[in-house]
Design a protein around this motif. Structure first.
Motif, PDB file in Angstrom:
ATOM      1  N   PRO A 193     -10.621 -55.186 -21.791  1.00  0.00           N
ATOM      2  CA  PRO A 193      -9.550 -55.977 -21.149  1.00  0.00           C
ATOM      3  C   PRO A 193     -10.211 -57.307 -20.865  1.00  0.00           C
ATOM      4  O   PRO A 193      -9.946 -58.287 -19.873  1.00  0.00           O
ATOM      5  CB  PRO A 193      -9.770 -55.330 -19.624  1.00  0.00           C
ATOM      6  N   TYR A 194     -10.741 -57.842 -22.004  1.00  0.00           N
ATOM      7  CA  TYR A 194     -11.572 -59.203 -22.130  1.00  0.00           C
ATOM      8  C   TYR A 194     -10.533 -60.388 -21.766  1.00  0.00           C
ATOM      9  O   TYR A 194     -11.015 -61.071 -20.750  1.00  0.00           O
ATOM     10  CB  TYR A 194     -12.192 -59.460 -23.258  1.00  0.00           C
ATOM     11  N   LEU A 195      -9.486 -60.462 -22.058  1.00  0.00           N
ATOM     12  CA  LEU A 195      -8.645 -61.435 -21.839  1.00  0.00           C
ATOM     13  C   LEU A 195      -8.089 -61.581 -20.548  1.00  0.00           C
ATOM     14  O   LEU A 195      -8.090 -62.750 -19.963  1.00  0.00           O
ATOM     15  CB  LEU A 195      -7.408 -61.348 -22.908  1.00  0.00           C
ATOM     16  N   GLU A 196      -7.856 -60.272 -20.010  1.00  0.00           N
ATOM     17  CA  GLU A 196      -7.468 -60.291 -18.572  1.00  0.00           C
ATOM     18  C   GLU A 196      -8.680 -60.456 -17.644  1.00  0.00           C
ATOM     19  O   GLU A 196      -8.518 -61.456 -16.788  1.00  0.00           O
ATOM     20  CB  GLU A 196      -7.050 -58.635 -18.223  1.00  0.00           C
ATOM     21  N   ASP A 197      -9.976 -60.210 -18.044  1.00  0.00           N
ATOM     22  CA  ASP A 197     -11.162 -60.569 -17.305  1.00  0.00           C
ATOM     23  C   ASP A 197     -11.586 -62.000 -17.248  1.00  0.00           C
ATOM     24  O   ASP A 197     -11.767 -62.765 -16.286  1.00  0.00           O
ATOM     25  CB  ASP A 197     -12.278 -59.995 -17.995  1.00  0.00           C
ATOM     26  N   ALA A 246      -8.726 -64.437 -17.621  1.00  0.00           N
ATOM     27  CA  ALA A 246      -7.824 -64.870 -16.666  1.00  0.00           C
ATOM     28  C   ALA A 246      -8.277 -64.748 -15.253  1.00  0.00           C
ATOM     29  O   ALA A 246      -7.972 -65.589 -14.483  1.00  0.00           O
ATOM     30  CB  ALA A 246      -6.447 -64.247 -17.212  1.00  0.00           C
ATOM     31  N   LYS A 247      -8.726 -63.515 -14.913  1.00  0.00           N
ATOM     32  CA  LYS A 247      -9.126 -63.277 -13.704  1.00  0.00           C
ATOM     33  C   LYS A 247     -10.162 -64.145 -13.153  1.00  0.00           C
ATOM     34  O   LYS A 247     -10.368 -64.566 -11.903  1.00  0.00           O
ATOM     35  CB  LYS A 247      -9.625 -61.975 -13.535  1.00  0.00           C
ATOM     36  N   PRO A 288      -7.179 -68.551 -18.167  1.00  0.00           N
ATOM     37  CA  PRO A 288      -6.154 -67.779 -18.848  1.00  0.00           C
ATOM     38  C   PRO A 288      -6.526 -68.479 -20.658  1.00  0.00           C
ATOM     39  O   PRO A 288      -6.937 -69.799 -20.543  1.00  0.00           O
ATOM     40  CB  PRO A 288      -4.966 -68.282 -18.455  1.00  0.00           C
TER      41      PRO A 288
END
Ligand SMILES: [Zn+2]
Length: 290
Positions: free
Chosen positions: A93-97, A99-100, A104
Motif C-alpha cells: 500500500p505504498y501509494l496509499e501510505d 497519500a495518507k 498524493p
C-alpha cells in the motif's frame, strides 16, 4: 512519520524488519568482528537473537519552500524480481501510505534517486494496462549523468542481469516519457537544496544536502546501509560497485560531519532513521533524537 530535525522530512515505509545476517550485507562484519561493535547490542538496529540486521526500505519526502521532493522510490509493486522473494511481484500500500502522509502522487514535484539500484527506483513507475508509466505525473525525475550513463552501458549486454533488470521497468520508461532531468553531481534544485557526489556504492551515487544557513541534513541513500558503518566506516556492502572507493567516500563523509550537528538520514536505517554523528574516544558514534 515526520523525522526529527529542523527540516520537513517525512518517511514513508515500504517494508522494514530483520533482513539478513550482518556479514551477508557487509562482508567484513564476521560474527566475531560484528560482536565487537557497540551497534551489535542495539535492538533498534539488530535482531540480536536472530543475528540479523534490522533494515528499512523507505522513501523520504522533503517539503522545501518551493518543492516536494521524493527521495528514493523503494522496490515498487508488480516488479518481476524472481531471485529475491521479498521484492518479487510486491503488492503493497505504498501509494496509499504516501497519500495518507499528505503527499498524493500528483503533489510530488521532484523524484530523486540517489542511485539506480532496484530498491531505489521501483516506484518511479507503476503498471497500468500492461505498461510501465511514471507514478508521479507532475514530477521531474532527477538523475545523475554518471549513474545513468553507467547503467545504460551495462544493461546493453543481455548476458548481464544488472539490478534485477530494473532499468527496463523503472528507468527507461521515465526517459521515454521525457520526465528525466539528467544533471551533474553538484546540481542545485533550489537555494539550500543540492546534490553532492558520493561515488563508490555506485559510480554516480549522490547525496541530497539540505542547508538552511543554520542547520544541515544529508540524505545519503546507501552511502551508509546500517548504523554499524558509522563505527566501522571502512566496511563496505557486498552491493558496492567499488568497495574501496565506497569505504573512502564513507570515511571522509563520516569524519566530515562528525560533531557538526548535521542530521544524517540514510535510505535503510531503521527508526529513528535520522542520526547525528559524533566523535568520541573509541572513534565515531552517533546520537538520535530523544
Ligand atoms: Zn539500497
Amino acid at each position: 512519520m515526520k523525522l526529527p530535525g529542523p527540516f520537513h522530512i517525512t518517511r514513508v515505509v515500504e517494508s522494514e524488519g530483520a533482513f539478513r545476517a550482518p556479514d551477508f550485507i557487509l562482508p567484513d562484519a564476521t560474527p566475531q568482528a560484528f560482536s565487537e561493535t557497540r551497534t551489535s547490542k542495539d535492538p533498534r538496529f539488530v535482531d540480536i537473537a536472530g543475528h540479523r540486521l534490522i533494515m528499512s526500505f523507505h522513501s523520504l519526502i522533503v517539503r522545501t519552500p518551493r518543492n516536494i521532493i521524493l527521495v528514493d522510490t523503494c522496490v515498487g509493486n508488480d516488479k518481476q524480481r524472481p531471485t529475491l522473494p521479498e521484492w518479487h511481484m510486491r503488492n503493497g500500500p505504498y501509494l496509499e501510505d504516501l497519500a495518507k502522509a499528505g503527499y498524493p502522487a500528483e503533489s510530488i514535484t521532484h523524484v530523486l534517486c540517489t542511485h539506480l539500484h532496484a530498491d531505489h527506483v521501483g516506484w518511479n513507475t507503476r503498471l497500468i494496462n500492461g505498461r510501465w508509466v511514471p507514478t508521479f505525473p507532475n514530477a521531474k525525475y532527477i538523475m545523475h549523468r554518471t549513474e545513468v550513463e553507467h547503467w545504460q552501458e551495462v544493461q546493453k549486454d543481455p548476458e548481464k542481469v544488472a539490478n534485477h533488470r530494473s532499468w527496463n521497468d523503472s528507468v527507461q520508461p521515465i526517459l521515454d516519457a521525457k520526465q528525466a532531468v539528467i544533471v551533474a553531481g553538484d546540481y542545485e534544485i533550489e537555494p539550500g537544496v543540492r546534490l553532492m557526489p558520493a561515488p563508490g556504492h555506485s559510480p554516480g551515487n549522490i547525496v541530497l544536502v539540505l542547508d538552511d544557513g543554520k542547520d544541515r541534513a544529508f540524505l545519503v541513500g546507501d552511502t551508509l546501509h546500517h548504523p554499524v558503518q558509522i563505527e566501522r566506516p571502512h566496511w563496505s556492502s557486498r552491493f558496492c560497485w567499488d568497495a574501496q572507493m565506497s569505504a573512502e567516500t564513507r570515511t571522509k563523509f563520516v569524519s566530515g560531519v562528525a560533531d557538526t550537528g548535521a542530521w544524517v538520514i540514510p535510505a535503510h536505517f531503521a527508526p529513528p532513521c535520522a542520526v547525528q554523528i559524533i566523535a568520541d574516544k573509541d572513534g565515531f558514534w552517533f546520537k538520535t533524537a530523544p
